[in-house]
Design a protein around this motif. Structure first.
Motif, PDB file in Angstrom:
ATOM      1  N   ASN A 172      -5.077  -0.526   3.695  1.00 28.30           N
ATOM      2  CA  ASN A 172      -4.471  -1.409   3.193  1.00 28.30           C
ATOM      3  C   ASN A 172      -5.942  -1.377   2.018  1.00 28.30           C
ATOM      4  O   ASN A 172      -7.214  -2.021   2.515  1.00 28.30           O
ATOM      5  CB  ASN A 172      -3.877  -2.701   3.751  1.00 28.30           C
ATOM      6  N   THR A 173      -5.463  -1.327   1.131  1.00 29.59           N
ATOM      7  CA  THR A 173      -7.504  -1.202   0.130  1.00 29.59           C
ATOM      8  C   THR A 173      -6.597  -2.098  -1.326  1.00 29.59           C
ATOM      9  O   THR A 173      -7.501  -2.269  -2.532  1.00 29.59           O
ATOM     10  CB  THR A 173      -7.771  -0.018  -0.888  1.00 29.59           C
ATOM     11  N   GLN A 174      -5.422  -2.984  -1.412  1.00 30.58           N
ATOM     12  CA  GLN A 174      -5.382  -3.721  -2.231  1.00 30.58           C
ATOM     13  C   GLN A 174      -6.033  -4.621  -2.374  1.00 30.58           C
ATOM     14  O   GLN A 174      -6.876  -4.912  -1.956  1.00 30.58           O
ATOM     15  CB  GLN A 174      -3.839  -4.452  -1.646  1.00 30.58           C
ATOM     16  N   GLY A 175      -6.065  -4.694  -3.888  1.00 34.09           N
ATOM     17  CA  GLY A 175      -7.619  -5.613  -4.629  1.00 34.09           C
ATOM     18  C   GLY A 175      -7.926  -5.280  -4.660  1.00 34.09           C
ATOM     19  O   GLY A 175      -9.049  -5.805  -5.542  1.00 34.09           O
ATOM     20  N   LEU A 176      -8.522  -3.870  -4.355  1.00 37.01           N
ATOM     21  CA  LEU A 176      -9.707  -3.412  -4.003  1.00 37.01           C
ATOM     22  C   LEU A 176     -10.060  -2.460  -5.394  1.00 37.01           C
ATOM     23  O   LEU A 176      -9.971  -1.744  -5.512  1.00 37.01           O
ATOM     24  CB  LEU A 176     -10.439  -2.850  -3.065  1.00 37.01           C
ATOM     25  N   ASP A 177     -11.398  -2.532  -6.294  1.00 44.05           N
ATOM     26  CA  ASP A 177     -11.166  -1.505  -7.985  1.00 44.05           C
ATOM     27  C   ASP A 177     -11.924   0.001  -6.645  1.00 44.05           C
ATOM     28  O   ASP A 177     -12.513  -0.902  -6.555  1.00 44.05           O
ATOM     29  CB  ASP A 177     -12.485  -2.008  -8.272  1.00 44.05           C
ATOM     30  N   PRO A 178     -11.615   1.408  -7.456  1.00 37.70           N
ATOM     31  CA  PRO A 178     -11.871   2.241  -6.515  1.00 37.70           C
ATOM     32  C   PRO A 178     -13.733   2.474  -6.457  1.00 37.70           C
ATOM     33  O   PRO A 178     -14.384   3.198  -5.912  1.00 37.70           O
ATOM     34  CB  PRO A 178     -11.968   3.204  -8.044  1.00 37.70           C
ATOM     35  N   LYS A 179     -14.510   1.412  -7.911  1.00 41.63           N
ATOM     36  CA  LYS A 179     -15.910   2.325  -8.167  1.00 41.63           C
ATOM     37  C   LYS A 179     -16.262   0.972  -6.518  1.00 41.63           C
ATOM     38  O   LYS A 179     -17.216   1.450  -6.144  1.00 41.63           O
ATOM     39  CB  LYS A 179     -15.894   1.210  -9.376  1.00 41.63           C
ATOM     40  N   GLU A 180     -16.242   0.026  -6.771  1.00 40.57           N
ATOM     41  CA  GLU A 180     -16.239  -1.230  -5.052  1.00 40.57           C
ATOM     42  C   GLU A 180     -16.011  -0.987  -4.021  1.00 40.57           C
ATOM     43  O   GLU A 180     -16.862  -0.246  -3.140  1.00 40.57           O
ATOM     44  CB  GLU A 180     -15.473  -2.813  -5.645  1.00 40.57           C
ATOM     45  N   LEU A 181     -14.746   0.641  -4.147  1.00 37.58           N
ATOM     46  CA  LEU A 181     -15.121   0.876  -2.533  1.00 37.58           C
ATOM     47  C   LEU A 181     -15.856   2.184  -2.289  1.00 37.58           C
ATOM     48  O   LEU A 181     -16.192   2.150  -1.480  1.00 37.58           O
ATOM     49  CB  LEU A 181     -13.295   1.732  -2.666  1.00 37.58           C
TER      50      LEU A 181
ATOM     51  N   LEU B 216      -7.009  11.076   6.676  1.00 37.63           N
ATOM     52  CA  LEU B 216      -6.285  10.040   7.988  1.00 37.63           C
ATOM     53  C   LEU B 216      -7.949   9.857   8.801  1.00 37.63           C
ATOM     54  O   LEU B 216      -8.537   8.610   8.905  1.00 37.63           O
ATOM     55  CB  LEU B 216      -5.796  10.470   8.789  1.00 37.63           C
ATOM     56  N   GLY B 217      -8.923  10.664   8.631  1.00 33.00           N
ATOM     57  CA  GLY B 217     -10.441  10.543   9.058  1.00 33.00           C
ATOM     58  C   GLY B 217     -11.306   9.193   7.895  1.00 33.00           C
ATOM     59  O   GLY B 217     -12.146   8.448   8.347  1.00 33.00           O
ATOM     60  N   VAL B 218     -11.192   8.987   6.677  1.00 34.06           N
ATOM     61  CA  VAL B 218     -11.829   8.926   5.994  1.00 34.06           C
ATOM     62  C   VAL B 218     -10.789   7.053   6.032  1.00 34.06           C
ATOM     63  O   VAL B 218     -11.156   6.517   5.595  1.00 34.06           O
ATOM     64  CB  VAL B 218     -11.137   9.113   3.957  1.00 34.06           C
ATOM     65  N   ALA B 219      -9.590   7.321   6.153  1.00 31.86           N
ATOM     66  CA  ALA B 219      -8.660   6.185   6.175  1.00 31.86           C
ATOM     67  C   ALA B 219      -9.398   5.256   7.238  1.00 31.86           C
ATOM     68  O   ALA B 219      -9.417   3.902   7.374  1.00 31.86           O
ATOM     69  CB  ALA B 219      -6.649   6.069   6.707  1.00 31.86           C
ATOM     70  N   TYR B 220      -9.276   5.887   8.146  1.00 34.84           N
ATOM     71  CA  TYR B 220     -10.808   5.355  10.135  1.00 34.84           C
ATOM     72  C   TYR B 220     -11.892   4.415   9.193  1.00 34.84           C
ATOM     73  O   TYR B 220     -12.330   3.016   9.775  1.00 34.84           O
ATOM     74  CB  TYR B 220     -10.235   6.214  10.969  1.00 34.84           C
ATOM     75  N   GLU B 221     -12.446   5.586   8.557  1.00 37.95           N
ATOM     76  CA  GLU B 221     -13.390   4.671   8.336  1.00 37.95           C
ATOM     77  C   GLU B 221     -13.439   3.240   7.170  1.00 37.95           C
ATOM     78  O   GLU B 221     -14.313   2.391   6.949  1.00 37.95           O
ATOM     79  CB  GLU B 221     -14.814   6.301   7.054  1.00 37.95           C
ATOM     80  N   VAL B 222     -12.790   3.672   5.868  1.00 36.69           N
ATOM     81  CA  VAL B 222     -12.224   2.470   5.364  1.00 36.69           C
ATOM     82  C   VAL B 222     -12.189   1.581   6.062  1.00 36.69           C
ATOM     83  O   VAL B 222     -12.451   0.079   5.439  1.00 36.69           O
ATOM     84  CB  VAL B 222     -11.239   2.932   4.086  1.00 36.69           C
ATOM     85  N   GLY B 223     -10.929   2.147   6.841  1.00 34.86           N
ATOM     86  CA  GLY B 223     -10.821   0.692   7.440  1.00 34.86           C
ATOM     87  C   GLY B 223     -11.840  -0.048   8.170  1.00 34.86           C
ATOM     88  O   GLY B 223     -11.371  -1.403   8.622  1.00 34.86           O
ATOM     89  N   ALA B 224     -12.079   0.735   8.711  1.00 33.48           N
ATOM     90  CA  ALA B 224     -13.869  -0.050   9.154  1.00 33.48           C
ATOM     91  C   ALA B 224     -14.079  -1.140   8.663  1.00 33.48           C
ATOM     92  O   ALA B 224     -15.263  -1.826   9.030  1.00 33.48           O
ATOM     93  CB  ALA B 224     -14.763   0.799  10.489  1.00 33.48           C
ATOM     94  N   ILE B 225     -14.838  -0.477   7.185  1.00 29.74           N
ATOM     95  CA  ILE B 225     -15.415  -0.666   6.284  1.00 29.74           C
ATOM     96  C   ILE B 225     -14.785  -2.294   6.220  1.00 29.74           C
ATOM     97  O   ILE B 225     -15.160  -3.494   5.971  1.00 29.74           O
ATOM     98  CB  ILE B 225     -15.282   0.135   5.520  1.00 29.74           C
ATOM     99  N   LEU B 226     -13.606  -2.368   5.935  1.00 27.45           N
ATOM    100  CA  LEU B 226     -12.341  -3.383   5.363  1.00 27.45           C
ATOM    101  C   LEU B 226     -12.454  -4.201   6.292  1.00 27.45           C
ATOM    102  O   LEU B 226     -11.828  -4.903   5.987  1.00 27.45           O
ATOM    103  CB  LEU B 226     -11.540  -2.725   4.436  1.00 27.45           C
ATOM    104  N   SER B 227     -12.110  -3.560   7.698  1.00 26.23           N
ATOM    105  CA  SER B 227     -11.675  -4.673   8.865  1.00 26.23           C
ATOM    106  C   SER B 227      -9.948  -4.193   8.888  1.00 26.23           C
ATOM    107  O   SER B 227      -9.678  -5.657   9.107  1.00 26.23           O
ATOM    108  CB  SER B 227     -12.434  -6.069   8.981  1.00 26.23           C
ATOM    109  N   GLU B 228      -9.617  -3.607   7.972  1.00 25.23           N
ATOM    110  CA  GLU B 228      -8.577  -3.217   8.282  1.00 25.23           C
ATOM    111  C   GLU B 228      -7.587  -1.631   9.385  1.00 25.23           C
ATOM    112  O   GLU B 228      -8.377  -1.436   9.636  1.00 25.23           O
ATOM    113  CB  GLU B 228      -7.595  -2.553   6.963  1.00 25.23           C
ATOM    114  N   ASP B 229      -6.374  -2.019  10.402  1.00 25.44           N
ATOM    115  CA  ASP B 229      -6.299  -1.388  10.560  1.00 25.44           C
ATOM    116  C   ASP B 229      -5.720  -0.324   9.708  1.00 25.44           C
ATOM    117  O   ASP B 229      -5.019  -0.243   8.341  1.00 25.44           O
ATOM    118  CB  ASP B 229      -4.652  -1.702  11.516  1.00 25.44           C
ATOM    119  N   MET B 230      -5.234   1.101  10.779  1.00 24.28           N
ATOM    120  CA  MET B 230      -4.953   2.530   9.587  1.00 24.28           C
ATOM    121  C   MET B 230      -4.056   2.726  10.527  1.00 24.28           C
ATOM    122  O   MET B 230      -3.477   2.615  11.152  1.00 24.28           O
ATOM    123  CB  MET B 230      -5.743   3.344   9.789  1.00 24.28           C
TER     124      MET B 230
END
Length: 803
Positions: free
Chosen positions: A13-22, A179-193
């Motif tokens: 879930n990256t909803q509401g997050l601007d790509p530059k901010e991500l 999927l690897g990037v999703a794991y990384e982004v999930g850890a950064i945003l405290s979101e499950d993937m």
């Protein structure tokens, strides 16, 4: 790695997050985002059109007049694409549209016919030509029949998306997949993937009844999975799949090949699809190649194999180079109906060596070389089977043909919180540490003051305690690490006197208009001692790259001349270069080459080129000599600097001098010999080299400043007739020694050799300055001092005053 943010959102879930901010968050967590790319590139007013009519342009053979339905109206558009046809759904840029590069579409007339827009190719929408499907590489792109005229083509093509370009370090192979990037982004945003859903109806037939599998080299291939899909229909992939691949930097081919590439980008697990019928033997044998065995790969290149190359065979002949590229003899084609999906774990060292030997790198080999997740080998095969069932109408046979002797035990790392905090120089609570490990999906137990961590198999870079320290630090935030100064006795750093003076040398030469060059320390045997100030036994490499780079140099000049030749051959008519670097003279007591720092310079072409004033002056000996004199004045050695005529092999015999400092020879300066210039295809070129280490290590007296005198100086000019061979420097030295304390300056200003002079004679003119800082000199004092000079010149040099 190119990451589509829309594709990524399917797993985390990256909803509401601007790509530059991500992108900023990812960068701050340790993976650098090199670029954030808007795929739409500011395009507007690009819609789907339907070609209703097409007729030849009456005034141009290669143009067609098309009537195109764009939803709200049917409009006339002139199109030159060879593949435009009636009944096609196409991409139309309406008048007012803006395309990449700031191209604005307007109504226009082409050869007298009105055109209201443009029918576009994918390249015109900013997609690289290497990514466009081959069927549309030379013309417009044809949209599927389901497209609706008037709807946004950008949305249909997936161009309303943002790409994150990740600059991955070799240890982060886990992020070479969505999927690897999703794991990384999930850890950064405290979101499950979440993993993609895999569903398909299995056939009653078994895969094992169709295919036999044997692996003869378990060490190189400990795991091999084969899935079989029957009754597939090979065709174009759906639009969403094609454009996801293009967003990831992969060219679409057909639905079978595209599925394997899609799963590669999604899971990070390379797959390969074989045409089952082309295997002929209904058998797969994995073995090492026979020495000299040949295979034609998918790029239509015949490759000769070595005995250490791992190959996939049909039991008789190779059908793929394992982990690198498939063979043309088993390639999926339009008539393929049954597909064998290969998913395997190949040893990284084996793939790396094979890839290097064939100079063949692919997306698959890049991942195998860095190591793939052993727990995704089966999952990727199942995902591909599911997609083939969905997109190619395939029937998946029950089960898999499998060889599995792969150890999938995760690495265990035991580390204490104190160890982590001591390494980071801060205090992170155990609760924060365990929270980070949970976000990273690392299994752990905390007991007896230690963290017992099971590193997931997708993170094969986690092996030692310091790896966990890095994970905690980057997820906690590098910005949170406190800034501290070292405690204890310290001495402020700074440049040594030698280093500071070397910087002065570089700054001076660049201020004089020379560019710094850095050339190879290795040269050929023929050039190793050419122009050398001193020679010694050369140092030869045991295993040189080539004969041209086999010996350590003893002069800087040869390589600088190569640089001048290179530049003048490319129409750079003026070249001025310098280099400060080491030459290597014999060996030290320790057996290592003795290094000596030298300075060299080369100039050629024009020194003054003021076109507006109509002034042009070519470089000459005195330009380079003046640069050397200015440098020595800067370093405080101008009073000890002298030049003496000399002969050096490869330099002009009449325009070459040795450079001396306090009587000791430290360098040479001169014009390149005409024969050398001809060999190197150069015009007049001047060179200089000196032992700069001797100059910079020499002590310099403290500067003495004197007030500007109130008393005038007196100047006397003398023109001396001397033998043609007499050096002006010798005459100047006599003048300076005999002039006494009143003589403050000697300046050579004229040389004459011509018909008014006796044969073998020349006229040399000097300007002499007499001065006393404490009083005004009388004519009598100046005459007495001047006569001493004339007497010394007559007695020591046979000089006569010119009448």
């Amino acid at each position: 790695m190119l990451v589509s943010t829309k594709w990524l959102a399917e797993y985390v879930n990256t909803q509401g997050l601007d790509p530059k901010e991500l992108g900023e968050k990812i960068t701050r967590s340790g993976i650098e985002v090199d670029a954030v790319i808007d795929r739409s590139q500011g395009m507007t007013n690009v819609v789907v059109g339907y070609v209703k009519e097409k007729v030849k342009h009456p005034e141009a053979d290669k143009l067609n007049i098309c009537q195109v339905d764009v939803g709200e109206e049917t409009t006339q558009i002139i199109c030159g694409a060879p593949n435009v046809a009636v009944g096609q759904k196409v991409i139309v840029a309406r008048p007012g549209a803006v395309l990449p590069g700031g191209i604005k579409i307007k109504k226009a007339k082409l050869r007298g016919e009105e055109s209201n827009g443009m029918i576009c190719s994918l390249q015109e929408l900013g997609i690289e030509g290497r990514l466009v499907p081959k069927a549309y590489a030379e013309g417009i792109y044809v949209l599927p029949e389901t497209a609706t005229p008037g709807e946004s083509a950008l949305s249909l093509l997936g161009l309303e998306d943002t790409i994150l370009e990740l600059g991955l370090t070799p240890n982060r192979a886990d992020a070479l997949s969505m999927l690897g990037v999703a794991y990384e982004v999930g850890a950064i945003l405290s979101e499950d993937m979440k993993y993609p859903e895999v569903t398909y109806n299995e056939s009653n037939e078994k895969a094992s009844d169709y295919l036999n599998l044997r692996v003869d080299t378990i060490k190189e291939n400990p795991m091999y999975v084969a899935k079989i899909v029957k009754n597939v229909v090979v065709k174009e992939s759906p639009l969403w799949l094609q454009h996801r691949l293009m967003a990831a930097g992969v060219r679409p081919h057909n639905n079978v090949v595209d599925v394997t590439n899609y799963v590669l980008m999604e899971y990070g697990q390379p797959l390969h699809a074989f045409d089952y019928d082309r295997l002929e033997t209904k058998e797969i044998v994995v073995r090492l190649a026979n020495e000299g065995e040949k295979i034609v790969t998918l790029d239509d290149q015949e490759r000769t194999l070595k005995s250490n190359h791992l190959v996939i065979t049909n039991g008789k002949e190779p059908v793929a180079i394992a982990g690198v590229m498939g063979g043309a003899n088993s390639e999926v084609h339009n008539g393929t109906t049954t597909v064998v999906i290969e998913s395997a774990y190949f040893a990284s060292g084996s793939v790396r060596q094979t890839s290097k030997d064939h100079n063949l790198r692919s997306d698959a080999s890049a991942r195998f070389e860095k190591g793939v997740d052993p727990n995704r080998v089966v999952l990727a095969a199942e995902r591909a089977a599911s997609l083939l069932a969905e997109l190619a109408g395939g029937e998946v046979l029950a089960g898999s043909v499998l060889v599995d002797e792969l150890d999938k035990t995760p690495a265990e790392v035991v580390v204490s919180p104190d160890f982590i905090n001591n390494r980071l120089g801060m205090k992170i609570s155990l609760e924060d540490m365990t929270s980070i490990l949970t976000r990273l999906k690392f299994d752990y137990q905390a007991a007896n003051g230690f963290l017992y961590i099971q590193a997931p198999t997708r993170r094969q870079d986690i092996k030692i305690e310091e790896d966990i320290v890095e994970e905690i630090a980057r997820m906690y935030g590098y910005d949170e690490i406190p800034m501290t100064l070292p405690v204890g006795e310290s001495k402020p750093g700074g440049l040594t006197s030698y280093q500071a003076k070397r910087r002065q040398v570089r700054a001076y030469l660049e201020g004089a208009g020379l560019y710094q060059a850095i050339t190879y320390s290795l040269t050929s045997k023929e050039m190793s001692q050419k122009f050398a100030l001193e020679t010694a036994p050369v140092t030869e490499l045991l295993m040189p790259m080539s004969e041209e780079r086999s010996i350590l140099r003893q002069s800087l000049i040869p390589h600088l001349l190569e640089a001048v030749t290179y530049n003048t051959a490319r129409q750079a008519d003026t070249v001025a270069l310098y280099e400060v670097g080491s030459v290597f003279l014999g060996e030290t007591e320790s057996g290592l080459p003795h290094e000596q720092e030298h300075l060299a310079a080369v100039i050629a072409g024009k020194w003054v080129d003021h076109s507006w004033q109509g002034e042009k002056k070519a470089v000459d000996f005195f330009v380079l000599k003046g640069i050397v004199e200015g440098l020595m004045e800067l370093l405080g050695h101008s009073n000890e600097l002298t030049f003496e005529r000399t002969v050096v092999d490869g330099l002009h015999p009449g325009r070459t001098a040795s450079i001396k400092l306090a009587g000791e020879e430290i360098g040479l300066i001169g014009q390149l010999h005409p024969s050398e210039q001809k060999v190197r295809d150069l015009k007049e070129t001047y060179v200089m080299e000196m032992n700069i280490a001797k100059v910079l290590n020499k002590e310099v007296d403290a500067l003495y400043y004197a007030p500007v005198s109130k008393f005038p100086s007196i100047t006397r000019d003398i023109a001396l007739v001397v033998d043609s061979e007499k050096a002006a420097g010798e005459l100047q030295a006599i003048i300076q020694l005999s002039g006494g304390r009143l003589l403050k300056g000697v300046h050579l200003f004229d040389l004459y050799e011509g018909e008014k002079m006796e044969p073998g004679k020349k006229s040399v003119a000097f300007s002499l300055t007499y001065f006393d800082p404490e009083r005004t000199l009388t004519d009598e004092e100046v005459v007495n001092a001047h006569n001493k000079v004339l007497k010394a010149l007559a007695e020591q040099a046979g000089a006569e005053l010119r009448g």
